[in-house]
Design a protein around this motif. Structure first.
Motif, PDB file in Angstrom:
ATOM      1  N   VAL A   1      39.571  19.868 -11.794  1.00  0.00           N
ATOM      2  CA  VAL A   1      38.202  19.858 -11.256  1.00  0.00           C
ATOM      3  C   VAL A   1      37.244  20.484 -12.270  1.00  0.00           C
ATOM      4  O   VAL A   1      36.188  19.923 -12.583  1.00  0.00           O
ATOM      5  CB  VAL A   1      38.155  20.620  -9.904  1.00  0.00           C
ATOM      6  N   LEU A   2      37.646  21.630 -12.831  1.00  0.00           N
ATOM      7  CA  LEU A   2      36.786  22.318 -13.803  1.00  0.00           C
ATOM      8  C   LEU A   2      36.562  21.465 -15.047  1.00  0.00           C
ATOM      9  O   LEU A   2      35.444  21.369 -15.559  1.00  0.00           O
ATOM     10  CB  LEU A   2      37.390  23.671 -14.186  1.00  0.00           C
ATOM     11  N   ARG A   3      37.639  20.823 -15.531  1.00  0.00           N
ATOM     12  CA  ARG A   3      37.509  20.006 -16.753  1.00  0.00           C
ATOM     13  C   ARG A   3      36.518  18.866 -16.522  1.00  0.00           C
ATOM     14  O   ARG A   3      35.652  18.610 -17.358  1.00  0.00           O
ATOM     15  CB  ARG A   3      38.863  19.423 -17.173  1.00  0.00           C
ATOM     16  N   PHE A   4      36.616  18.183 -15.373  1.00  0.00           N
ATOM     17  CA  PHE A   4      35.712  17.050 -15.148  1.00  0.00           C
ATOM     18  C   PHE A   4      34.291  17.530 -14.803  1.00  0.00           C
ATOM     19  O   PHE A   4      33.316  16.831 -15.086  1.00  0.00           O
ATOM     20  CB  PHE A   4      36.299  16.072 -14.131  1.00  0.00           C
ATOM     21  N   MET A   5      34.182  18.751 -14.229  1.00  0.00           N
ATOM     22  CA  MET A   5      32.851  19.350 -14.015  1.00  0.00           C
ATOM     23  C   MET A   5      32.165  19.577 -15.361  1.00  0.00           C
ATOM     24  O   MET A   5      30.986  19.257 -15.541  1.00  0.00           O
ATOM     25  CB  MET A   5      32.985  20.699 -13.309  1.00  0.00           C
ATOM     26  N   ILE A   6      32.926  20.130 -16.306  1.00  0.00           N
ATOM     27  CA  ILE A   6      32.357  20.408 -17.641  1.00  0.00           C
ATOM     28  C   ILE A   6      31.963  19.106 -18.320  1.00  0.00           C
ATOM     29  O   ILE A   6      30.891  19.022 -18.939  1.00  0.00           O
ATOM     30  CB  ILE A   6      33.360  21.190 -18.523  1.00  0.00           C
ATOM     31  N   LEU A   7      32.806  18.081 -18.180  1.00  0.00           N
ATOM     32  CA  LEU A   7      32.492  16.779 -18.756  1.00  0.00           C
ATOM     33  C   LEU A   7      31.148  16.280 -18.209  1.00  0.00           C
ATOM     34  O   LEU A   7      30.231  15.934 -18.969  1.00  0.00           O
ATOM     35  CB  LEU A   7      33.624  15.793 -18.426  1.00  0.00           C
ATOM     36  N   GLY A   8      31.014  16.285 -16.863  1.00  0.00           N
ATOM     37  CA  GLY A   8      29.788  15.787 -16.233  1.00  0.00           C
ATOM     38  C   GLY A   8      28.568  16.626 -16.605  1.00  0.00           C
ATOM     39  O   GLY A   8      27.542  16.100 -17.052  1.00  0.00           O
ATOM     40  N   LEU A   9      28.714  17.941 -16.456  1.00  0.00           N
ATOM     41  CA  LEU A   9      27.581  18.838 -16.715  1.00  0.00           C
ATOM     42  C   LEU A   9      27.189  18.829 -18.189  1.00  0.00           C
ATOM     43  O   LEU A   9      25.999  18.915 -18.519  1.00  0.00           O
ATOM     44  CB  LEU A   9      27.930  20.260 -16.278  1.00  0.00           C
ATOM     45  N   GLY A  10      28.179  18.731 -19.053  1.00  0.00           N
ATOM     46  CA  GLY A  10      27.918  18.675 -20.495  1.00  0.00           C
ATOM     47  C   GLY A  10      27.089  17.446 -20.841  1.00  0.00           C
ATOM     48  O   GLY A  10      26.104  17.530 -21.584  1.00  0.00           O
ATOM     49  N   VAL A  11      27.487  16.291 -20.281  1.00  0.00           N
ATOM     50  CA  VAL A  11      26.756  15.044 -20.545  1.00  0.00           C
ATOM     51  C   VAL A  11      25.324  15.162 -19.997  1.00  0.00           C
ATOM     52  O   VAL A  11      24.358  14.795 -20.676  1.00  0.00           O
ATOM     53  CB  VAL A  11      27.503  13.839 -19.920  1.00  0.00           C
ATOM     54  N   VAL A  12      25.179  15.705 -18.773  1.00  0.00           N
ATOM     55  CA  VAL A  12      23.846  15.879 -18.176  1.00  0.00           C
ATOM     56  C   VAL A  12      22.972  16.756 -19.082  1.00  0.00           C
ATOM     57  O   VAL A  12      21.815  16.427 -19.367  1.00  0.00           O
ATOM     58  CB  VAL A  12      23.967  16.491 -16.755  1.00  0.00           C
ATOM     59  N   ALA A  13      23.548  17.870 -19.567  1.00  0.00           N
ATOM     60  CA  ALA A  13      22.787  18.786 -20.432  1.00  0.00           C
ATOM     61  C   ALA A  13      22.349  18.081 -21.712  1.00  0.00           C
ATOM     62  O   ALA A  13      21.190  18.193 -22.140  1.00  0.00           O
ATOM     63  CB  ALA A  13      23.629  20.023 -20.751  1.00  0.00           C
ATOM     64  N   VAL A  14      23.274  17.327 -22.331  1.00  0.00           N
ATOM     65  CA  VAL A  14      22.962  16.627 -23.582  1.00  0.00           C
ATOM     66  C   VAL A  14      21.846  15.601 -23.351  1.00  0.00           C
ATOM     67  O   VAL A  14      20.881  15.527 -24.120  1.00  0.00           O
ATOM     68  CB  VAL A  14      24.231  15.926 -24.147  1.00  0.00           C
ATOM     69  N   VAL A  15      21.958  14.811 -22.255  1.00  0.00           N
ATOM     70  CA  VAL A  15      20.965  13.767 -21.978  1.00  0.00           C
ATOM     71  C   VAL A  15      19.602  14.405 -21.674  1.00  0.00           C
ATOM     72  O   VAL A  15      18.580  14.012 -22.247  1.00  0.00           O
ATOM     73  CB  VAL A  15      21.438  12.865 -20.806  1.00  0.00           C
ATOM     74  N   LEU A  16      19.590  15.416 -20.799  1.00  0.00           N
ATOM     75  CA  LEU A  16      18.316  16.053 -20.417  1.00  0.00           C
ATOM     76  C   LEU A  16      17.608  16.662 -21.631  1.00  0.00           C
ATOM     77  O   LEU A  16      16.409  16.452 -21.827  1.00  0.00           O
ATOM     78  CB  LEU A  16      18.553  17.143 -19.368  1.00  0.00           C
TER      79      LEU A  16
END
Lengths: 189, 189
Positions: free
Chosen positions: A34-49
């Motif tokens: 769960v944590l690994r896929f959270m980081i994946l999602g949040l990381g992508v969101v941060a990069v895009v934003l």
């Protein structure tokens, strides 16, 4: 007598322990996944934003565009979150495979490799967030709209970096419990 | 017979393991002690070097004094190293006491407390160094003498923060090996 023998035989004790251990391992693996896929999602969101954010402002007759590349700390944050997202994708897939196979990690070199990589990623993401927090204040005084979107990106990166710290604790646990004090081989270390 | 009995009695095996374990524990404690006092020393050096640094420069007819308080990241670095030094003094004294007494840390709440505090201090010092590294570049373009002394302080802080990261690994080890997979109580966690 045979009935009683099954109930209290010392032979059943290790089975009970091993079931308990497997349950704990499964929980840890699910938390890790769960944590690994959270980081994946949040990381992508941060990069895009942060990566797509821009604001044009007119100073007298000069046009000045604010972009994340103007602030070194934001570049570092984008790079760190991109790295964290890519790393988490690879590690997340490893978690899925190990959950499907139901294997328990007792391989010390692999545990050391995961531990080291998680530690490095945790320190990199925490440093990136701390740096961005310090630098973003300056940008906010001049570019309000730009600042809002950067703020959302930083918020996403903060949650990702907290998850990364938790993950580094999980991988420390997975590694160092292999060195339990009542194992002969471990004690010799 | 009594001579042979002493040599090969199964009763001597746990003693052998426990000696091995004590040797490992002693080595870890000595490493911890050395690292704690290194951080204390290096932290103080970093605080003194950066805190006492100043340079006056004349721009046209204006006098401008550069001090560490002008750069937020340097203030954060000084505070972080001051905290790390104070924290390491307290923890170093605890290490001395536990080395003198020869006690082994099997107390989980204490191990969790030390682990958590070490983790926080490691992330704080790494973030402080990363932030200072990014900010110091700007100062160096204007104030060369000031920059040199800050550089020495930052170098000292870098070694202190690496030591803090190593210490956080040691305290992870000390904590999580208590949850070895072949302990009934640990497996139930």
């Amino acid at each position: 007598m045979s009935y009683l023998g099954v109930g209290v035989s010392p032979g059943t004790v290790p089975v009970y322990h091993s079931t308990n251990l497997k349950l704990l391992d499964k929980r840890i693996k699910i938390a890790e996944l769960v944590l690994r896929f959270m980081i994946l999602g949040l990381g992508v969101v941060a990069v895009v934003l942060i990566g797509t954010d821009s604001q044009v402002k007119v100073f007298f007759s000069f046009k000045k565009e604010a972009k994340f590349t103007d602030v070194k700390a934001l570049v570092f944050l984008v790079v760190a979150n991109g790295l964290a997202a890519g790393y988490s994708l690879i590690q997340g897939l490893r978690c899925v495979v190990s959950l499907v196979r139901g294997s328990v990690l007792f391989n010390k070199p692999l545990a050391w490799a995961i531990f080291s990589a998680d530690q490095i990623m945790a320190y990199v993401t925490v440093s990136a967030v701390a740096g961005a927090g310090q630098s973003a204040v300056k940008v906010c005084n001049m570019y309000e709209k730009f600042c809002n979107q950067v703020g959302e990106g930083v918020a996403s990166a903060v949650v990702a970096c907290i998850s990364m710290v938790l993950l580094s604790c999980i991988s420390s646990f997975t590694l160092f419990r292999l060195y339990g004090p009542n194992k002969t081989k471990s004690a010799a270390w």
